[in-house]
Design an enzyme around this catalytic site. Structure first.
Site, PDB file in Angstrom:
ATOM      1  N   GLU A 226       0.854  -1.193   0.000  1.00  8.90           N
ATOM      2  CA  GLU A 226       0.000   0.000   0.000  1.00  8.90           C
ATOM      3  C   GLU A 226       0.890   1.243   0.000  1.00  8.90           C
ATOM      4  O   GLU A 226       0.628   2.203  -0.702  1.00  8.90           O
ATOM      5  CB  GLU A 226      -0.952   0.004   1.213  1.00  8.90           C
ATOM      6  CG  GLU A 226      -1.914   1.189   1.173  1.00  8.90           C
ATOM      7  CD  GLU A 226      -2.990   1.174   2.247  1.00  8.90           C
ATOM      8  OE1 GLU A 226      -3.297   0.105   2.794  1.00  8.90           O
ATOM      9  OE2 GLU A 226      -3.520   2.266   2.546  1.00  8.90           O
ATOM     10  N   ARG A 304      -7.767   2.523  13.099  1.00 14.52           N
ATOM     11  CA  ARG A 304      -8.599   1.325  12.930  1.00 14.52           C
ATOM     12  C   ARG A 304      -8.525   0.428  14.174  1.00 14.52           C
ATOM     13  O   ARG A 304      -9.485  -0.242  14.530  1.00 14.52           O
ATOM     14  CB  ARG A 304      -8.239   0.545  11.664  1.00 14.52           C
ATOM     15  CG  ARG A 304      -9.281  -0.497  11.306  1.00 14.52           C
ATOM     16  CD  ARG A 304      -9.025  -1.155   9.952  1.00 14.52           C
ATOM     17  NE  ARG A 304      -9.551  -0.420   8.823  1.00 14.52           N
ATOM     18  CZ  ARG A 304     -10.829  -0.462   8.399  1.00 14.52           C
ATOM     19  NH1 ARG A 304     -11.706  -1.235   9.015  1.00 14.52           N
ATOM     20  NH2 ARG A 304     -11.219   0.251   7.375  1.00 14.52           N
ATOM     21  N   GLU A 706     -10.310  -8.666   4.109  1.00 16.35           N
ATOM     22  CA  GLU A 706      -9.659  -8.686   5.416  1.00 16.35           C
ATOM     23  C   GLU A 706     -10.438  -9.373   6.543  1.00 16.35           C
ATOM     24  O   GLU A 706      -9.822 -10.019   7.396  1.00 16.35           O
ATOM     25  CB  GLU A 706      -9.337  -7.250   5.861  1.00 16.35           C
ATOM     26  CG  GLU A 706      -8.325  -6.549   4.995  1.00 16.35           C
ATOM     27  CD  GLU A 706      -8.312  -5.055   5.266  1.00 16.35           C
ATOM     28  OE1 GLU A 706      -9.261  -4.373   4.863  1.00 16.35           O
ATOM     29  OE2 GLU A 706      -7.365  -4.592   5.905  1.00 16.35           O
TER      30      GLU A 706
HETATM   31  N1  MTE Z   1      -5.722 -11.783  -1.498  1.00 19.72           N
HETATM   32  C1  MTE Z   1      -4.651 -12.106  -2.240  1.00 19.72           C
HETATM   33  N2  MTE Z   1      -4.661 -13.256  -2.932  1.00 19.72           N
HETATM   34  N3  MTE Z   1      -3.554 -11.302  -2.286  1.00 19.72           N
HETATM   35  C2  MTE Z   1      -3.489 -10.131  -1.562  1.00 19.72           C
HETATM   36  O1  MTE Z   1      -2.489  -9.425  -1.627  1.00 19.72           O
HETATM   37  N4  MTE Z   1      -4.645  -8.618   0.012  1.00 19.72           N
HETATM   38  C3  MTE Z   1      -5.652  -8.537   1.059  1.00 19.72           C
HETATM   39  C4  MTE Z   1      -7.001  -9.041   0.548  1.00 19.72           C
HETATM   40  N5  MTE Z   1      -6.844 -10.317  -0.085  1.00 19.72           N
HETATM   41  C5  MTE Z   1      -4.615  -9.770  -0.760  1.00 19.72           C
HETATM   42  C6  MTE Z   1      -5.736 -10.640  -0.790  1.00 19.72           C
HETATM   43  C7  MTE Z   1      -5.849  -7.188   1.578  1.00 19.72           C
HETATM   44  S1  MTE Z   1      -4.797  -6.620   2.774  1.00 19.72           S
HETATM   45  C8  MTE Z   1      -6.868  -6.387   1.151  1.00 19.72           C
HETATM   46  S2  MTE Z   1      -7.126  -4.863   1.811  1.00 19.72           S
HETATM   47  C9  MTE Z   1      -7.799  -6.823   0.096  1.00 19.72           C
HETATM   48  O2  MTE Z   1      -7.484  -8.115  -0.406  1.00 19.72           O
HETATM   49  C10 MTE Z   1      -7.760  -5.809  -1.039  1.00 19.72           C
HETATM   50  O3  MTE Z   1      -8.529  -6.172  -2.127  1.00 19.72           O
HETATM   51  P1  MTE Z   1     -10.105  -5.881  -2.205  1.00 19.72           P
HETATM   52  O4  MTE Z   1     -10.319  -4.505  -1.700  1.00 19.72           O
HETATM   53  O5  MTE Z   1     -10.400  -6.040  -3.634  1.00 19.72           O
HETATM   54  O6  MTE Z   1     -10.746  -6.917  -1.336  1.00 19.72           O
HETATM   55  N1  HPA Z   2      -7.703   0.581   5.645  1.00 16.29           N
HETATM   56  C1  HPA Z   2      -6.715   0.185   4.834  1.00 16.29           C
HETATM   57  N2  HPA Z   2      -5.871   1.000   4.271  1.00 16.29           N
HETATM   58  C2  HPA Z   2      -5.998   2.292   4.537  1.00 16.29           C
HETATM   59  C3  HPA Z   2      -7.002   2.774   5.378  1.00 16.29           C
HETATM   60  C4  HPA Z   2      -7.912   1.876   5.955  1.00 16.29           C
HETATM   61  O1  HPA Z   2      -8.833   2.220   6.709  1.00 16.29           O
HETATM   62  N3  HPA Z   2      -6.851   4.105   5.450  1.00 16.29           N
HETATM   63  C5  HPA Z   2      -5.787   4.392   4.686  1.00 16.29           C
HETATM   64  N4  HPA Z   2      -5.274   3.318   4.128  1.00 16.29           N
HETATM   65 MO1  MOS Z   3      -5.202  -4.135   3.044  1.00 20.78          MO
HETATM   66  S1  MOS Z   3      -4.066  -4.137   4.786  1.00 20.78           S
HETATM   67  O1  MOS Z   3      -6.112  -2.726   3.547  1.00 20.78           O
HETATM   68  O2  MOS Z   3      -4.056  -3.573   1.937  1.00 20.78           O
END
Ligand code: MTE
Ligand code: HPA
Ligand code: MOS
Length: 751
Positions: A226, A304, A706
């Site tokens: 991120e 958070r 998550e």
């Molecule tokens: N799944 C896979 N296969 N690889 C990843 O890097 N990241 C996770 C989750 N699932 C991740 C994953 C995290 S930290 C987040 S915030 C979400 O996917 C982000 O994707 P989304 O917002 O589309 O769910």
């Molecule tokens: N979640 C994940 N990533 C973020 C957030 C949050 O609430 N705020 C800024 N980056």
């Molecule tokens: Mo997920 S820790 O919000 O990239």
């Protein structure tokens, strides 16, 4: 629908940074980083390294034309250290050479001298010295002081949880190609292309429009990309810009593990008060977050943590305070759950300790305090569509908790050195970036004259299947075959000002923007069809690529309709913009309505401990999860399995250790154990909770990335439940991870 990447992944044909064909003359970058955790740079001499044939140049802070600054929330982190270093792995210079081998040799030839300064790695030590990254924050509900006076039980304790390495399969990397007029094309393995664009522009001192960031996909991010993909892009961009040559910079696993931040370790002190009916009346907690040497995303993560201090329980009197402690570790960063797992581990520990002290089942306290409709969270949001009790009850219906306990008790009677235990983990996870302004997204849709469709959004595919879900959204709105749709790369020149794909909101935010764009195009096509057919537009619909008039086919199909519409000079491109309605938060009061909705569910974990060896195995995980109306159950189940495993790893075996000088000891997969095929639970059963979903989620399909991570926390308590069955003198511990060594000590403590 299958994940659109699955076939290429299996064939090894999916493209990551290192697979992008290199332009002629591409140079290789290698970071020269600090070997000490804290000190002053007394001497830095590149002369010998520069004499090595094939070394092109070595860049350091003084070469930066713009700002030597990486900090996005707080400007406290230089790209290259200038006078001081604050953690092992901090970048000091970038060696640029013809190839990697030469760069590695050159690294050995740089001479540096430090004056060492005291090193702090522990958050409690930093707290005692009042070394904070930013001021503490407090969330309050009711009056804990008064409430504690009326409690029948008061329990206090300390809880620790450790760091966690992201271990994305693709390590951090960037490839930067100069275009013309001082513009750069940046290929970055980042969750946040706009952050990369902005920081690169800042470092170079150029306008953002000169920097085009392009992302095909990541080999995993998990939060680790991120923010922390940015320095690699910035360093490669600096070299590419100043040399006018393409530059590639990819960390080797060793460097990646050593140099990048991890999940924040936390130490917390709490006090919990219950009445005689086991209702939690009051809860106070102080969280000490180990931020590392710079802010990175720590302010948002700490926030958070505060938002999730009570997990899915209603507690009428709460005071939660959090401190971000500055230590000499690499800046810790986003990791799946983003501070919420650390908070939930504390409240679950408090409940477990209360149960042990009072002499009741933990589940009894959990169940008694589950959140109900219209309960207030400590931050002011009123809980709606609460699914805590329904998921708890459905899990119990599946396999009765009492029966499982009896089974375990029977097993434990029949086995001398094998003992079993179980634990439950209910969750409530808030969906939205806690920073309200980040909850926006855009999508760009082109329908080409042959009826095929190209889609660009701000979402980053990192294995979580967001591109598949986006394909489904467009296919559904247009009612066309998915094969007509192509997901383009995520590119800042096509879709600008993106929020990172994070906070589990990638599919919601980008999917909604896409839905808006597709609906606008659909409206235009329907008007066009009504003109072609000479009927009212209200009579027209499109189903499975056929135009229907009052639900009957008329021989006009998708391709013909698109072509005819184009020939009428109607715009077949559209941009959609979405921002989450309703949400707001007032930081001066620490009250508001920060989340679009919550995701609920409950997990049961059953564990077996080998009481001679101290090893353990997870027999079974049963989960009832609130998907809403899932648009892709296979992907969503895959997300639950992956998150669960990561959560289990965090609380059981993944142990990050730094020595007192701040040097990472668990620096490779030989010394840092992650769950593998042998340590996965023998059985994982995932059931869906029948719910209506919410209009705030994309097509009512709730965010999934998550929340299931936190189901893993049950493993920590299930293992200790088994230890207690072997050793009645055992007192519960609250110091994750619970490694085999800790289990072994626990089995024989107090003898
Ligand atoms: N799944 C896979 N296969 N690889 C990843 O890097 N990241 C996770 C989750 N699932 C991740 C994953 C995290 S930290 C987040 S915030 C979400 O996917 C982000 O994707 P989304 O917002 O589309 O769910
Ligand atoms: N979640 C994940 N990533 C973020 C957030 C949050 O609430 N705020 C800024 N980056
Ligand atoms: Mo997920 S820790 O919000 O990239």
């Amino acid at each position: 629908m299958h994940n659109i990447d699955s076939i290429n992944h299996v064939k090894g044909e999916s493209v990551y940074i290192d697979d992008i064909p290199q332009q002629e003359g591409t140079l290789y970058g290698l970071v020269f980083d600090s070997t000490i955790a804290h000190g002053k740079i007394k001497k830095l001499d590149f002369r010998e390294a520069l004499m090595l044939p094939g070394v092109i140049k070595i860049f350091s802070a003084k070469d930066i034309p713009g700002n030597n600054q990486l900090g996005a929330i707080i400007q406290d982190e230089p790209l290259f250290a200038e006078k001081e270093v604050h953690f092992v792995g901090q970048a000091i210079a970038l060696i640029v050479a013809e190839n990697e081998l030469i760069a590695r040799k050159a690294k050995q030839l740089i001479s540096i001298e430090f004056e060492e300064l005291p090193v702090i790695t522990d958050e409690r030590k930093a707290y005692e010295k009042k070394q904070f990254i930013f001021p503490p924050r407090t969330f309050k509900l009711g009056n804990t002081g008064k409430a504690f006076a009326n409690c029948d039980y008061l329990i206090e304790g300390t809880v620790k949880s450790g760091a966690q390495e992201h271990l994305y399969i693709e390590t951090q990397g960037a490839y930067v190609v100069p275009v013309e007029n001082g513009c750069l094309k940046v290929y970055s393995s980042t969750q946040g292309p706009t952050s990369v664009q902005k920081i690169v522009a800042g470092v170079l001192g150029v306008a953002m429009h000169k920097i085009e960031v392009d992302v095909r996909r990541l080999g995993g991010g998990f939060g680790g990309k991120e923010d922390q993909a940015t320095p690699l892009a910035a360093m490669a961009a600096l070299a590419a810009y100043l040399l006018n040559k393409p530059v590639k910079l990819i960390y080797h696993r060793f460097d990646d593990i050593r140099m990048t931040g991890k999940r924040h370790p936390y130490s917390s002190d709490y006090k919990i008060g219950l009445d005689k009916d086991l209702k939690i009346i009051a809860f106070e907690v102080d969280y000490l977050q180990n931020a590392g040497a710079a802010a990175d995303l720590s302010p948002a993560i700490m926030e958070r943590t505060l938002f999730h201090s009570t997990n899915c329980y209603f507690i009428p009197n709460v005071r939660a305070k959090a401190y971000s402690c500055k230590t000499n570790l690499p800046p810790n960063t986003a990791y799946r759950g983003f501070g919420a797992p650390q908070a939930m581990f504390v409240i679950e520990s408090a409940i477990a300790k209360a149960a042990e002290t009072i002499g009741v089942d933990t589940q009894k306290i959990q169940e008694t305090n589950l959140l109900n409709e219209n309960d207030e969270f400590p931050y002011g949001q009123i809980a709606k569509d609460v699914k805590s009790m329904p998921s708890w009850l459905q899990l119990n219906d599946k396999e009765g908790f009492t029966e499982i306990k009896e089974e375990i008790s029977l097993f434990n009677k029949q086995h001398g050195h094998l003992k079993q235990g179980m634990a439950l983990m209910p969750i409530a996870f808030g969906i939205s970036f806690t920073n309200t302004s980040m909850n926006q997204a855009r999508a760009l849709v082109h329908i080409y004259q042959d009826g095929s469709i190209g889609i660009s959004t701000g979402a980053i595919e990192m294995g979580q299947g967001v591109n598949t879900k986006l394909t489904q959204v467009a296919a559904k709105v247009f009612s066309v075959n998915e094969k007509r749709i192509k997901l383009e790369t995520t590119n800042t020149s096509r879709v600008a000002n993106t929020s990172p794909t994070a906070a589990s909101s990638g599919a919601d935010l980008n999917g909604k923007a896409l839905e808006i764009a597709c609906n606008a195009l659909l409206g235009r096509l329907i008007i066009s069809a009504s003109e072609i057919l000479g009927v009212e537009k209200s009579e027209i619909s499109i189903l499975n690529e056929k135009v229907l008039v009052i639900n009957k086919t008329v021989g006009l199909e998708w391709e013909e309709l698109v072509l005819k519409t184009y020939l009428k000079r109607i715009n077949l491109s559209e941009k959609g913009h979405y921002y989450t309605p309703v949400i707001h938060f007032d930081k001066t009061k620490e009250k508001g309505h920060p989340f679009a909705y919550h995701v609920y569910g409950t997990a049961l974990v059953k564990a077996t401990v080998d009481c001679i060896r101290g090893t353990y195995a997870l027999e079974k995980v049963n989960i009832v999860h609130d998907f809403g109306k899932s648009i892709n159950k296979d992907i969503d189940k895959g997300q639950i399995e992956g998150a669960l495993l990561q959560g289990i790893g965090w609380v059981t075996m993944e142990e990050i250790l730094y020595d007192e000088k701040g040097i990472l000891m668990s620096n490779a997969l030989s010394s840092y154990k992650v769950p593998d095929i042998f340590s996965v639970p023998k059985e994982v059963n995932i059931e869906l909770l029948e719910t209506e979903g919410t209009d705030m989620a994309i097509m009512k399909s709730k965010a999934i990335g998550e929340p299931p991570f936190m189901y893993g926390i049950a493993a920590y308590f299930a293992i200790q439940d088994a230890i207690k069955a072997y050793n009645p003198n055992y007192k519960l511990k609250f110091d994750a991870p619970i490694t085999y060594e800790k289990v072994l000590l626990g089995l024989y403590e107090g003898e």
